[in-house]
Design a protein around this motif. Structure first.
Motif, PDB file in Angstrom:
ATOM      1  N   LYS B 200      66.835 -17.243  60.216  1.00 17.50           N
ATOM      2  CA  LYS B 200      65.674 -17.310  59.328  1.00 17.50           C
ATOM      3  C   LYS B 200      65.372 -15.942  58.718  1.00 17.50           C
ATOM      4  O   LYS B 200      65.160 -15.823  57.522  1.00 17.50           O
ATOM      5  CB  LYS B 200      64.436 -17.773  60.105  1.00 17.50           C
ATOM      6  CG  LYS B 200      64.472 -19.238  60.519  1.00 17.50           C
ATOM      7  CD  LYS B 200      63.728 -20.090  59.499  1.00 17.50           C
ATOM      8  CE  LYS B 200      63.516 -21.498  60.025  1.00 17.50           C
ATOM      9  NZ  LYS B 200      64.629 -22.384  59.716  1.00 17.50           N
ATOM     10  N   THR B 201      65.356 -14.921  59.535  1.00 20.92           N
ATOM     11  CA  THR B 201      64.937 -13.609  59.048  1.00 20.92           C
ATOM     12  C   THR B 201      66.130 -12.657  58.951  1.00 20.92           C
ATOM     13  O   THR B 201      67.209 -12.934  59.474  1.00 20.92           O
ATOM     14  CB  THR B 201      63.910 -12.975  59.999  1.00 20.92           C
ATOM     15  OG1 THR B 201      64.551 -12.759  61.247  1.00 20.92           O
ATOM     16  CG2 THR B 201      62.706 -13.871  60.186  1.00 20.92           C
ATOM     17  N   LEU B 202      65.883 -11.536  58.279  1.00 21.73           N
ATOM     18  CA  LEU B 202      66.912 -10.511  58.153  1.00 21.73           C
ATOM     19  C   LEU B 202      67.376 -10.048  59.533  1.00 21.73           C
ATOM     20  O   LEU B 202      68.540  -9.722  59.734  1.00 21.73           O
ATOM     21  CB  LEU B 202      66.374  -9.328  57.351  1.00 21.73           C
ATOM     22  CG  LEU B 202      66.150  -9.586  55.860  1.00 21.73           C
ATOM     23  CD1 LEU B 202      65.444  -8.415  55.213  1.00 21.73           C
ATOM     24  CD2 LEU B 202      67.471  -9.841  55.151  1.00 21.73           C
ATOM     25  N   SER B 247      64.586 -12.334  49.192  1.00 22.70           N
ATOM     26  CA  SER B 247      64.204 -12.295  50.605  1.00 22.70           C
ATOM     27  C   SER B 247      62.711 -12.046  50.769  1.00 22.70           C
ATOM     28  O   SER B 247      62.173 -12.190  51.856  1.00 22.70           O
ATOM     29  CB  SER B 247      64.994 -11.210  51.334  1.00 22.70           C
ATOM     30  OG  SER B 247      64.631  -9.956  50.827  1.00 22.70           O
ATOM     31  N   THR B 248      62.048 -11.641  49.696  1.00 24.51           N
ATOM     32  CA  THR B 248      60.603 -11.458  49.781  1.00 24.51           C
ATOM     33  C   THR B 248      59.878 -12.589  49.057  1.00 24.51           C
ATOM     34  O   THR B 248      58.709 -12.459  48.697  1.00 24.51           O
ATOM     35  CB  THR B 248      60.186 -10.103  49.168  1.00 24.51           C
ATOM     36  OG1 THR B 248      60.757  -9.999  47.867  1.00 24.51           O
ATOM     37  CG2 THR B 248      60.649  -8.950  50.010  1.00 24.51           C
ATOM     38  N   GLY B 249      60.566 -13.681  48.820  1.00 26.40           N
ATOM     39  CA  GLY B 249      59.902 -14.892  48.338  1.00 26.40           C
ATOM     40  C   GLY B 249      59.808 -15.052  46.842  1.00 26.40           C
ATOM     41  O   GLY B 249      59.180 -15.977  46.354  1.00 26.40           O
ATOM     42  N   LYS B 275      60.369  -2.527  49.506  1.00 28.54           N
ATOM     43  CA  LYS B 275      60.740  -1.319  50.229  1.00 28.54           C
ATOM     44  C   LYS B 275      61.328  -1.708  51.585  1.00 28.54           C
ATOM     45  O   LYS B 275      62.302  -1.115  52.042  1.00 28.54           O
ATOM     46  CB  LYS B 275      59.504  -0.438  50.400  1.00 28.54           C
ATOM     47  CG  LYS B 275      59.808   0.889  51.023  1.00 28.54           C
ATOM     48  CD  LYS B 275      58.566   1.732  51.162  1.00 28.54           C
ATOM     49  CE  LYS B 275      58.884   2.959  51.981  1.00 28.54           C
ATOM     50  NZ  LYS B 275      57.689   3.747  52.269  1.00 28.54           N
ATOM     51  N   GLU B 276      60.714  -2.729  52.194  1.00 27.85           N
ATOM     52  CA  GLU B 276      61.182  -3.192  53.505  1.00 27.85           C
ATOM     53  C   GLU B 276      62.629  -3.652  53.430  1.00 27.85           C
ATOM     54  O   GLU B 276      63.440  -3.376  54.314  1.00 27.85           O
ATOM     55  CB  GLU B 276      60.330  -4.378  53.976  1.00 27.85           C
ATOM     56  CG  GLU B 276      58.874  -4.056  54.152  1.00 27.85           C
ATOM     57  CD  GLU B 276      58.664  -3.155  55.343  1.00 27.85           C
ATOM     58  OE1 GLU B 276      59.203  -3.495  56.400  1.00 27.85           O
ATOM     59  OE2 GLU B 276      57.990  -2.104  55.189  1.00 27.85           O
ATOM     60  N   THR B 344      64.906 -14.615  54.915  1.00 25.06           N
ATOM     61  CA  THR B 344      63.788 -13.874  54.335  1.00 25.06           C
ATOM     62  C   THR B 344      63.380 -12.726  55.247  1.00 25.06           C
ATOM     63  O   THR B 344      63.803 -12.643  56.399  1.00 25.06           O
ATOM     64  CB  THR B 344      62.568 -14.789  54.115  1.00 25.06           C
ATOM     65  OG1 THR B 344      62.331 -15.526  55.308  1.00 25.06           O
ATOM     66  CG2 THR B 344      62.799 -15.730  52.955  1.00 25.06           C
ATOM     67  N   LEU B 345      62.527 -11.882  54.704  1.00 24.65           N
ATOM     68  CA  LEU B 345      62.081 -10.696  55.425  1.00 24.65           C
ATOM     69  C   LEU B 345      61.327 -11.092  56.694  1.00 24.65           C
ATOM     70  O   LEU B 345      61.575 -10.568  57.775  1.00 24.65           O
ATOM     71  CB  LEU B 345      61.170  -9.894  54.486  1.00 24.65           C
ATOM     72  CG  LEU B 345      60.830  -8.465  54.837  1.00 24.65           C
ATOM     73  CD1 LEU B 345      62.098  -7.644  54.915  1.00 24.65           C
ATOM     74  CD2 LEU B 345      59.909  -7.891  53.767  1.00 24.65           C
ATOM     75  N   ARG B 346      60.392 -11.996  56.529  1.00 24.89           N
ATOM     76  CA  ARG B 346      59.623 -12.495  57.675  1.00 24.89           C
ATOM     77  C   ARG B 346      59.677 -14.017  57.642  1.00 24.89           C
ATOM     78  O   ARG B 346      59.979 -14.621  56.620  1.00 24.89           O
ATOM     79  CB  ARG B 346      58.156 -12.048  57.575  1.00 24.89           C
ATOM     80  CG  ARG B 346      57.927 -10.562  57.715  1.00 24.89           C
ATOM     81  CD  ARG B 346      56.437 -10.279  57.712  1.00 24.89           C
ATOM     82  NE  ARG B 346      55.785 -10.883  56.566  1.00 24.89           N
ATOM     83  CZ  ARG B 346      55.647 -10.272  55.371  1.00 24.89           C
ATOM     84  NH1 ARG B 346      56.121  -9.067  55.204  1.00 24.89           N
ATOM     85  NH2 ARG B 346      55.046 -10.887  54.380  1.00 24.89           N
ATOM     86  N   GLU B 347      59.314 -14.621  58.758  1.00 22.33           N
ATOM     87  CA  GLU B 347      59.474 -16.064  58.835  1.00 22.33           C
ATOM     88  C   GLU B 347      58.490 -16.817  57.942  1.00 22.33           C
ATOM     89  O   GLU B 347      58.745 -17.959  57.548  1.00 22.33           O
ATOM     90  CB  GLU B 347      59.337 -16.527  60.286  1.00 22.33           C
ATOM     91  CG  GLU B 347      60.445 -17.489  60.658  1.00 22.33           C
ATOM     92  CD  GLU B 347      60.589 -17.645  62.166  1.00 22.33           C
ATOM     93  OE1 GLU B 347      60.404 -18.762  62.618  1.00 22.33           O
ATOM     94  OE2 GLU B 347      60.863 -16.644  62.866  1.00 22.33           O
ATOM     95  N   ASP B 348      57.367 -16.181  57.604  1.00 26.53           N
ATOM     96  CA  ASP B 348      56.366 -16.899  56.810  1.00 26.53           C
ATOM     97  C   ASP B 348      56.659 -16.870  55.306  1.00 26.53           C
ATOM     98  O   ASP B 348      55.918 -17.434  54.518  1.00 26.53           O
ATOM     99  CB  ASP B 348      54.968 -16.316  57.084  1.00 26.53           C
ATOM    100  CG  ASP B 348      54.908 -14.839  56.742  1.00 26.53           C
ATOM    101  OD1 ASP B 348      55.932 -14.149  56.907  1.00 26.53           O
ATOM    102  OD2 ASP B 348      53.847 -14.360  56.298  1.00 26.53           O
TER     103      ASP B 348
END
Lengths: 307, 572
Positions: B200-202, B247-249, B275-276, B344-348
């Motif tokens: 799911k996440t990076l 990845s940031t939506g 940036k992340e 994605t970066l985070r799961e949400d």
């Protein structure tokens, strides 16, 4: 020319009519392809929009030049252009002379001819292919790295293409590989034109090979050397962009972008034809100035010149 | 005697020169009327009498900004069939190298072929007045065009000030998306080996790459490569910077990110979330999971690496690695092909690959004002939009490339096998050569007989999966790759279409700023990724400062205006 009996122009014209007629096509060619396009320089003082008539264009004076000289990037690409072309001049000029001198000393005719053919063949290879070869050879798993590793000169592969400051060197070296043989042809031709009696006389006087090279061969081809040098100085700012474009990558771009590429990116690509023309004018002026200055210097010091 | 002889030589040379000049002049003179006649007399009168099916042979010249590697000079079965039906032979010229430069030069010279496909550089040609307004021609000669575009025809209009239609939009109209276009890719062998981990996440993605690479330091005797990126020319946008948006939506809006509420555009790098992502790439490089040659390799090197099967992860668009993947399939290395995961970066964060842009006619084929026979040209384009042509172009020739069983078009299994595994299939048959960039029915659109125009159907896509692929999918509890992604219905339709299809006008400050920003991105992004982790923040700040200095906000404002114009034009 200016003798006591100055014939009227008309008479000369009639008498030499065939010569004049014969040179006419070439004059016309020169005029059409070298002088008529200068008219396009007017674009540099306009805000040119394609598809409009000349009268409808907006005139902006020196705005394009002001914008050009205010752009930091312009100085960067100018530095790269001059840097790489000076290196090319230094290497692409001295190496062929030395090569020609050495090759001339080879006695075995077949060997000499094969070497000459082999060395000038790369000239006909397109830069696209050369760039492909160079980047494959210099990649992490490339042959250069394999050799360096097996000789234990380095412990891990060198990323040649990622070193900004090596880029000029890589370009110059690949240029040298490609052009040395070709550029030496003219010097070889000049060497052959030297009277062999001079060599014989020097040998009788007890001069060795290097003495003869230094005192006979080199002075013998000096006019050729000078003319070639002056001409190449005139070409300093127009080095093309193929090699830089093909060998470059984003990491080394600050050392790889040259004037011609800048013209494409910031002139033609964004529709600023006028800006591109302004750079072209600057380029031509610099070339002319360099040519005139170097010509004057050589004229004064060595009595050789092209103009 | 002697004098006469001497004269003869220059005279002969002079005569030769005159003959040569005369020959070259007469050649161009005789060529011009040859080109001109079809427009002036025969077809001109014929079209006036509205003969709908003028099949006299005609050669239309066309410029394609986007080279089609399958272009077959209309010598393939499908190509020949098209010439047979329409009498048209297309003579293509493709851009070599930078498309924009080629088109700019074309605009500067004022010499155009009959048909132009400018691939996103239409603005240059519109500025130069290169296109013919197609509105009336479509009205008169374009029943199929009208049918194909339907209500979207009004979206083909240029802008609020100039409502002409200059080109027929590329890409399938009313496309249903059945396949993910972008994503983060992992070899099937990797997920299998690791027991189908959660992806799911990076962080999950990184763990998978790391564990596999540690376990298998070599593949087929060559060192395993973790994540490989490609920064060859413009391609850096596809694998290096676009994934930062995804990845940031963000949906695919090219270099832009558009605020869904205010419709204000942002140069996407200026979003703090990204940036992340870049920091993560920097970290990947620091721990040795990023291919060291990511920023140096050229496209052919990248393809060769992927085809060797030792690159275990990509962050690419499907179309960019699909050829290399096909080579893997041909070599029987099914395990080394890639699955696509919405990382994605985070799961949400929701990966927005399936967000619909509606139909946006970003670019397409137009007719130039110097076209020798605009009526024949529009009729040709109209025919390409017809049901007959759509089926021919998608399915091929009946009885050869497909057959009809119980009134349904079916592709025999052996033909299907060729279709999926032969990289030259398009070139050999001509199938698919005349779809993009010409008018296309979208995937999933039904013809009058209730079958899809395209050969794609959910069943067909599934039938194309390799055994390894099916196995992986079943372990993730889904049937298709698209099922892993958040579905289209979970996103609103973007009212601005795809922002990457909107062009900044030429010869404006914004265009220059865009070029400057591109140069900054090209320089700073590789620099920050390859830097030591401690230096990342400093370089990122420099990056932001450089963009600021170049005038990025001014460009954003200009672009937001263009966007607002477009939204207004489309919703009139």
């Amino acid at each position: 020319m200016g003798t006591e009996k100055r014939k009227p122009f008309l008479e000369v014209l009639i008498r030499q009519r065939y010569l004049f007629l014969m040179s006419f096509p070439f004059l016309a060619w020169l005029f059409v392809f070298s002088y008529v396009p200068i008219w396009g320089w007017t674009m540099a003082f306009q805000s040119f929009r394609p598809g409009k008539a000349f009268g409808e264009q907006k005139w902006v004076g020196f705005d394009n030049f002001i914008a050009l000289f205010a752009d930091e990037r312009f100085y960067m690409v100018l530095r790269n252009t001059l840097g790489m072309s000076l290196l090319a001049l230094l290497v692409g000029y001295t190496v062929p002379i030395i090569f020609a001198l050495i090759l001339n000393e080879v006695r075995h005719q077949l060997f000499k001819r094969s070497i000459q053919t082999i060395t000038y063949l790369p000239h006909f290879v397109s830069w696209v292919i050369v760039a492909g070869l160079v980047s494959k050879m210099l990649s992490i798993e490339g042959i250069i790295n394999e050799i360096l590793m097996s000789l234990h000169i380095v412990n891990e592969p060198v990323q040649f293409m990622q070193k900004e400051r090596w880029f000029w060197g890589i370009v110059t070296a690949s240029d040298m590989w490609k052009e040395t043989g070709w550029n030496s042809i003219i010097f070889l031709a000049a060497i052959i034109g030297i009277d062999p009696e001079l060599h014989e006389a020097a040998t009788v006087d007890g001069a060795g090979r290097f003495r003869r090279m230094w005192h006979i061969t080199l002075p013998g081809i000096r006019p050729t050397i000078m003319v070639m040098l002056i001409l190449s100085i005139g070409w300093l700012t127009s080095i093309g962009f193929e090699k830089q474009f093909l060998l470059g990558n984003p990491i080394v771009n600050d050392y790889a972008e040259v004037l011609d590429l800048y013209v494409l990116n910031y002139g033609i690509k964004v529709g600023r034809y006028s800006y591109g023309t302004a750079i072209g004018i600057f380029n031509s002026l610099v070339s002319i100035i360099l040519l005139v200055i170097s010509n004057a210097i050589f004229k004064r010091t060595t009595k050789e010149s092209v103009i | 005697m002697k004098a006469k002889k001497f004269k003869a030589v220059p005279l002969a040379i002079l005569a030769l020169i005159i003959v040569l000049i005369a020959a070259s002049c007469s050649k161009s003179a005789s060529q011009d009327p040859g080109k001109g006649t079809p427009s002036s007399s025969p077809s001109g009168t014929q079209s006036a009498t509205a003969s709908a099916d003028d099949k006299t042979p005609i050669t239309l010249t066309m410029f394609g900004a986007d080279p089609n590697p399958n272009w077959e000079n209309m010598e393939s079965p499908v190509g020949k069939k098209i010439t047979e039906i329409t009498g048209v032979k297309l003579q293509m010229e493709y851009a070599i190298g930078d498309q924009k430069q080629k088109i700019s030069l074309m605009a500067a010279s004022g010499e155009y072929p009959d048909l132009i496909f400018a691939h996103g550089n239409e603005n240059i040609l519109v500025d130069a007045g290169a296109y013919l307004d197609l509105t009336d021609l479509i009205e008169k000669y374009g029943p199929n065009i009208k049918k194909l575009y339907g209500d979207y025809l009004s979206r083909l209009r240029w802008n609020g000030q100039d409502k002409s239609i200059y080109y027929l939009g590329s890409f399938g109209v009313n496309d249903k998306q059945w396949k993910p276009a972008t994503g983060f890719e992992l070899q099937h062998a990797v997920v299998k080996d690791l027991g189908y981990p959660k992806l799911k996440t990076l962080q999950d993605f990184e763990n998978a790459i790391k564990t596999y690479k540690d376990k298998h330091p070599t593949i087929d005797g060559q060192p395993t490569i973790g994540l490989s990126l490609l920064a060859d020319d413009w391609r850096y946008k596809i694998t290096v910077t676009n994934p930062a948006v995804f990845s940031t939506g963000g949906p695919d809006d090219g270099e832009w990110w558009v605020d869904p509420e205010t419709h204000k555009a942002k140069f996407h790098y200026t979003r703090p979330e990204e940036k992340e992502y870049f920091k993560w790439l920097n970290h990947m490089n620091a721990v040795g999971l990023l291919d060291k040659e990511s920023f140096v390799q050229k496209y052919d090197q990248y393809n060769a690496k992927i085809s060797s099967g030792r690159v275990i992860a990509l962050a690419d668009a499907n179309w960019e690695y699909v050829d290399a993947e096909r080579a893997l399939r041909q070599a029987g290395k099914d395990d080394r092909m890639y699955g696509m995961y919405p990382i994605t970066l985070r799961e949400d964060i929701k990966y927005a690959d399936f967000q619909s842009a509606g139909y946006s006619a970003g670019w397409g084929v137009g007719i130039s004002k110097t076209a020798k026979d605009p009526v024949r040209a529009i009729k040709f384009l109209d025919w390409l939009a017809s049901d007959e042509a759509q089926i021919l172009n998608y399915w091929g020739i009946e009885g050869v490339h497909y057959k009809i069983e119980n009134g349904k078009r079916v592709i025999p299994p052996e033909e299907m096998a060729k279709r999926v595994s032969d990289p030259e299939y398009g070139k050999k048959t001509g199938i698919g050569v005349f779809t993009y960039p010409f008018p296309q029915q979208g995937i999933g659109v039904l013809d009058p007989s209730g079958q899809t125009y395209t050969t794609d159907s959910l069943e067909q896509i599934k039938a194309n999966y390799t055994a390894a692929e099916k196995d992986v999918l079943s372990h993730y509890g889904v049937e298709m790759w698209k099922d892993l992604y958040p579905p289209t219905e979970s996103f609103p339709v973007k009212p601005w279409g795809a922002a990457w299809q909107i062009n900044i006008p030429q010869n404006t400050d914004a265009a220059v700023i865009a070029q400057k920003c591109e140069d900054i991105v090209k320089k700073k992004v590789p620099q920050m990724i390859l830097a030591k982790p401690g230096e990342f923040d400093r370089i990122w700040d420099e990056f932001m400062a450089d963009l600021d200095k170049a005038g990025v906000h001014k460009m954003e404002d200009e672009f937001s205006k263009l966007l607002a114009d477009k939204i207004k034009l489309w919703n009139e």
